[in-house]
Design a protein around this motif. Structure first.
Motif, PDB file in Angstrom:
ATOM      1  N   LEU A 273       0.871   6.008   3.577  1.00 17.13           N
ATOM      2  CA  LEU A 273       0.834   4.991   2.522  1.00 17.13           C
ATOM      3  C   LEU A 273       1.638   5.417   1.302  1.00 17.13           C
ATOM      4  O   LEU A 273       2.281   4.592   0.648  1.00 17.13           O
ATOM      5  N   HIS A 274       1.608   6.715   0.981  1.00 20.24           N
ATOM      6  CA  HIS A 274       2.224   7.186  -0.259  1.00 20.24           C
ATOM      7  C   HIS A 274       3.614   7.786  -0.082  1.00 20.24           C
ATOM      8  O   HIS A 274       4.319   8.000  -1.056  1.00 20.24           O
TER       9      HIS A 274
ATOM     10  N   ALA B  47       6.607  -2.961  -0.163  1.00 16.19           N
ATOM     11  CA  ALA B  47       7.108  -2.272   1.023  1.00 16.19           C
ATOM     12  C   ALA B  47       5.985  -1.495   1.701  1.00 16.19           C
ATOM     13  O   ALA B  47       6.240  -0.609   2.521  1.00 16.19           O
ATOM     14  N   ILE B  48       4.743  -1.837   1.381  1.00 16.74           N
ATOM     15  CA  ILE B  48       3.617  -1.066   1.934  1.00 16.74           C
ATOM     16  C   ILE B  48       3.080  -1.719   3.206  1.00 16.74           C
ATOM     17  O   ILE B  48       3.126  -1.145   4.278  1.00 16.74           O
ATOM     18  N   VAL B  49       2.567  -2.929   3.082  1.00 11.71           N
ATOM     19  CA  VAL B  49       1.918  -3.569   4.231  1.00 11.71           C
ATOM     20  C   VAL B  49       2.554  -4.921   4.515  1.00 11.71           C
ATOM     21  O   VAL B  49       2.828  -5.702   3.602  1.00 11.71           O
ATOM     22  N   ASP B  50       2.761  -5.186   5.779  1.00 12.36           N
ATOM     23  CA  ASP B  50       3.180  -6.502   6.250  1.00 12.36           C
ATOM     24  C   ASP B  50       2.082  -7.009   7.190  1.00 12.36           C
ATOM     25  O   ASP B  50       1.830  -6.409   8.232  1.00 12.36           O
TER      26      ASP B  50
ATOM     27  N   ILE C 148       1.613  -1.012   8.525  1.00 14.80           N
ATOM     28  CA  ILE C 148       1.628  -0.179   7.318  1.00 14.80           C
ATOM     29  C   ILE C 148       2.893   0.656   7.352  1.00 14.80           C
ATOM     30  O   ILE C 148       3.071   1.473   8.261  1.00 14.80           O
ATOM     31  N   ARG C 149       3.772   0.426   6.388  1.00 11.20           N
ATOM     32  CA  ARG C 149       5.059   1.154   6.360  1.00 11.20           C
ATOM     33  C   ARG C 149       5.739   1.087   7.731  1.00 11.20           C
ATOM     34  O   ARG C 149       6.292   2.098   8.210  1.00 11.20           O
ATOM     35  N   GLY C 150       5.653  -0.064   8.374  1.00  8.70           N
ATOM     36  CA  GLY C 150       6.332  -0.237   9.651  1.00  8.70           C
ATOM     37  C   GLY C 150       5.530   0.213  10.868  1.00  8.70           C
ATOM     38  O   GLY C 150       5.947  -0.015  12.002  1.00  8.70           O
TER      39      GLY C 150
END
Lengths: 258, 258, 258, 258
Positions: free
Chosen positions: B39-40, B7-10, B18-20
Motif C-alpha cells: 500500500l505504501h 493510484a492505490i485501489v481500483d 491494490i496497486r495492481g
C-alpha cells in the motif's frame, strides 16, 4: 458527484445566510446562543427559549479536569502537543450513554411515557411507577437519575425554576418529577441529574431527543478548550502517568507504561 | 464534483486491485504485512523487508494500559460504551511528537544529517557531534533518544541486529549510532529508543519520514483494540476516576470530577 | 488513583511482555499478525489461524479512496495538513453498522442462530429461513448481505475456501450459507459480503462478536495511512470541493462552501 | 497517581464552581458566551467583550455543508449512524492551518509584528510592508488573507466596526489593515478573511494565539451538530458516493469505492 442538499447555510461570494438570516445581522444583533437555536430549529428563539439554552450550556460546560471528556482531552494534548483539534476531538469521543449523553435516551423515555399516559389514560404518577417497575424487572438503570459526585445535583432545581419562570415547563418536567418519586420509592433516593433535567426541559421546548446529546457536546467543548489551554500553559509534555498493575500470565505486579 | 485521482485501489463489480494486485491473491498468498508494504511502496516486499516491518509493528503494538494512547482509548470506551471506533480514534489522537510520533522527526534529522555529511565531507562521527551540539545550543531535545521507562530500550538492538542480518543496515543506522555516542558524551547516557531505531531502519529501507508515524499508528492500533476489548470485558462503565486538586481562586482543595 | 488492572502488557525497565511473551521474541520469530492474534486471544495462533487473519486483514485494508473511511481521512488531511493522527482517526470514526462494522452484528446473529438451531432442534436451513422471515416481518435488513459495488463479493469465496482448507470451517459458515439461500429465495439474490463472510469465519474461530469490528479497523488503518500519504504527496491543501444545493428558506440554489 | 492540578473547575457534592463562580449563578444570570470567556480568561467579560465573542462565534458557526469540517461530519454519520459524538469529532479533526485554524498563526504574526514595530521604531505601514516582503521572499502565504468563496469576506468589516464601536480596536486591527494594503500592493488584492479579522480582534482583546483556533472550534461545533442532525433527518445511511478515477499501475479508469 450528485450535489448535496441542505437547508442550513447558503453561502456565495460576499454573502452567508444561516436558515435565511444574513450572518452579519446575527453577528451584530444576536447572541451565539441565538445562532445555536437557529441552526437546530430553523427560527430564532424567543427570549425565554434563549435563556433556557444559555442555562443548559453553562450547566454542562465543565465538571472538572478528571471528567472522562476533560481527562481524555488532556491526555491527548499531553502526547500530541501540536494539535488542539485532536485533543478536543478526543474529549468529545468519550461522550456517550454513560457520560454526557444520557439526555437523549432520557428524552426518548419521556416522549414515550407522555404518549403512553395519554394513550392508556394513566396519571403521570401511575405511568412513572410502571416505567420504573419495568426497568427494575429487567435490571436496567433509569436514565437521568443518580450522579457520581452529587447527592442532589445543584443544576436540576435551577433548570426547573427557570423553565417555570419562563413559561416553558410542561409534561416533560411533570413526568420526570413523577419518575423521581417512583425511583425514590421503588429503588432508592436518587437525584435527577443534569442529563435528566435538561432532557425534560428540552422535551418541553419541542426539541428532538438527539438534540440533548448534541447540546451537551456544544456546551462541553467550551470546557474542553479551556482544559486543553491550561494543560498547554501549566504542564510539561507527557507528564501523565497512570498506575497500572499487570495481573495476567506470570503473576501480579505493578507495571510501567511508556 | 471533480473525480478524485488515486493510484492505490481500483475497485469495480467483482474485482478489487491494490496497486495492481488482485486482492484475492493477496489474501491467499501474502501476509497482511506484505499488504502494508504494498500500500505504501507500490510494490511487494522482499522477505527481508517484510521481516523488518513485522518486527517494527510488533515492537510498537502496545506498551501498557497507561500509555497515553491506551489510556485515552480506555477513558473513551468507559464513557461511550457503544462505540469502539470512537475509542480507537481517541487513542490515535494522542499520538504526536511527544508520544509515538518522534520517528518522523528523527527520520528527517537522519536524512538531513546523511546529506550534510556527504556535502560537507564530514565523518558520521563529526556530523553527529555537530548536530548534537547544535541541539544543545538551542536547548532542543534530540529526537529518538531517552525513554520514560527503559534505561536501555530492549527493542533497539533487536531492530539493528535484524537489519544487519537482512542486509538492510545502512547510513541511517550508522548515523544514529554515531549520534548515540555524541549524545552520551555531550549530554548524558541515553538509550536510542524505539522511535529512533525504527527511524534509522526505515530510512535505510527507503521510506519517507511521514511513514514512521504512520507505521507506529498501524502497529499501535492492534494494541488499542485489545485494550478496548479488555476494558469492555473486565470493567464497569465510568469506572475511571482521576484525582484532581483545585488550586485556583478561592483556595487549594481536592476536587471531585463527574 | 486506584491502579488500573490489565492482563495484556507488562512493561518494566528493559523488558516488555505481551501476554507473557517477550516482545523481542515476537519481533524476531513472529509476524505482526501473530501479535494481533496474541493480543486478542492471549495465546499465539496456529499456522491455520494466522492464515485466516492475514486473509481478512488484507481483504478489508482498502476499497478505494471514495469509501467513507478513506474519503473522511482525505478531507481531514486536506484541511489539517499537520496531523496525520487526526486524519487517520477521522477515517476510523466513519466505521459503524453501516460501513465496515456490520460484521459484529452479523456475528451476534450467527451466534444466536446456531444456539437456536440447537435449542429448537432445527436444521440450519429451517433456522435460516425463520431468521430471514423475521427480519422481513419487521422490515430490517439482514446484516452481511449485499454490497454497493459487488454483485458477487470476490472476497467471500476466498475466505470460505481458506477456512475449509485450513480445517476451520464450522457452524458459522454453514449457517450463513443457509441464510444466503434463504435471503435469495425470500428477498432477492444478494451476495454474502465481506462483513458476512468474515463474521462467519471469526465465529468458527472462536472470537467474540466485537472482534469483527476491531479487526476491520486494524486492517482498514493500513489503507487509511496509504490514502493520507497519497493525499499529502499528490494534492494541494484544501483542494476538495463538495457541490452543495441550498433548498431551505428563500429558494433552491447552488451554494458555495468554504 | 499524582493528583492533577487545575484552576478551572472545583466540583464537590452539591456544588460546582467555575473559576470561583457558582455554576448556578452563571446559569441564571449569565449567557453561555460569558461562560466561554470566563473559562478561558478567569474573569467575566464586560458587555463589550461579550459582544465581540458573540459576533465571532456566530461568524464561524457554519459556512455550508461542503466545508471540510461539515463534509467530514456528514461522511462520518452516514457510515456510523449510531454515534453523533464520532461525527462531530470527525468534523473537528479537519480543522487546522488550512481550514479554520489560520487565526492562531495570524495572531502570532500580529504579536510579533506589533513588537517589531515598537522595537525597530517602524510605522505599522513600514512593518507590514517588510513582513509581506519577507513572506514573498520565501514563497509563503500570509495567514489571514484570501478566501475560496469571498472576494470580500462580509464578516471582516462587521468585526472591525464592532471592535471600534466597543472601544476594543487597537494595534492588532491597525497592523492587519496595514498588511492588507501591503498584500494588495505587493501580491494582489485579497480580502482580509474571517481568520485574519478575528485574529486581530482577539489580539486587541488580550487573548493568547492558541485561543483563535479554540474559539473557531467552539463556534463551528454548533454548525457541525446541525449538519449531523440534518443528515440523520433527511438522508439515508451510506448515501454519499465520491467519484474516483484510478490512475495507477494498469491504466486510468473510473473506479467504484465501497
Amino acid at each position: 458527484m450528485e450535489a448535496w442538499r441542505t437547508a442550513i447555510v447558503d453561502a456565495r461570494d460576499g454573502e452567508i445566510r444561516i436558515r435565511g438570516n444574513d450572518v452579519t445581522s446575527l453577528m451584530t444583533e444576536r447572541t451565539f446562543t441565538d445562532t445555536v437555536f437557529l441552526l437546530h430549529r430553523a427560527r430564532l428563539p424567543a427570549d425565554q427559549e434563549r435563556a433556557m439554552l444559555d442555562a443548559i450550556l453553562s450547566a454542562v460546560a465543565d465538571h472538572g479536569s478528571g471528567a472522562p471528556s476533560c481527562a481524555a482531552a488532556r491526555l491527548a494534548i499531553s502526547g500530541n502537543r501540536a494539535s488542539v483539534s485532536a485533543a478536543v476531538a478526543a474529549g468529545i469521543l468519550t461522550i456517550g450513554d454513560e457520560h454526557g449523553g444520557a439526555g437523549s435516551g432520557c428524552m426518548e423515555m419521556i416522549a414515550a411515557g407522555v404518549e403512553r399516559a395519554r394513550r392508556e389514560s394513566l396519571t403521570f404518577e401511575e405511568c412513572a411507577s410502571r416505567i420504573v417497575g419495568e426497568h427494575r424487572a429487567i435490571g436496567k438503570r433509569v436514565a437521568g437519575f443518580g450522579h457520581r459526585v452529587h447527592t442532589d445535583d445543584p443544576r436540576t432545581p435551577v433548570l426547573f425554576d427557570l423553565a417555570a419562570r419562563n413559561g416553558l415547563a410542561g409534561d416533560g418536567i411533570r413526568l420526570i418529577k413523577a419518575m423521581h418519586a417512583a425511583v425514590s420509592a421503588q429503588v432508592k433516593p436518587m437525584t435527577i441529574n443534569v442529563d435528566g433535567s435538561m432532557a425534560a426541559v428540552l422535551y418541553d421546548m419541542g426539541f428532538q431527543p438527539v438534540f440533548a446529546r448534541l447540546l451537551f457536546i456544544i456546551g462541553r467543548v467550551a470546557g474542553l478548550t479551556a482544559e486543553v489551554m491550561e494543560e498547554l500553559d501549566r504542564e510539561r509534555p507527557m507528564r501523565i502517568r497512570v498506575p497500572v498493575v499487570y495481573d495476567g500470565e506470570g503473576g501480579s505486579t505493578p507495571s510501567e507504561s511508556e
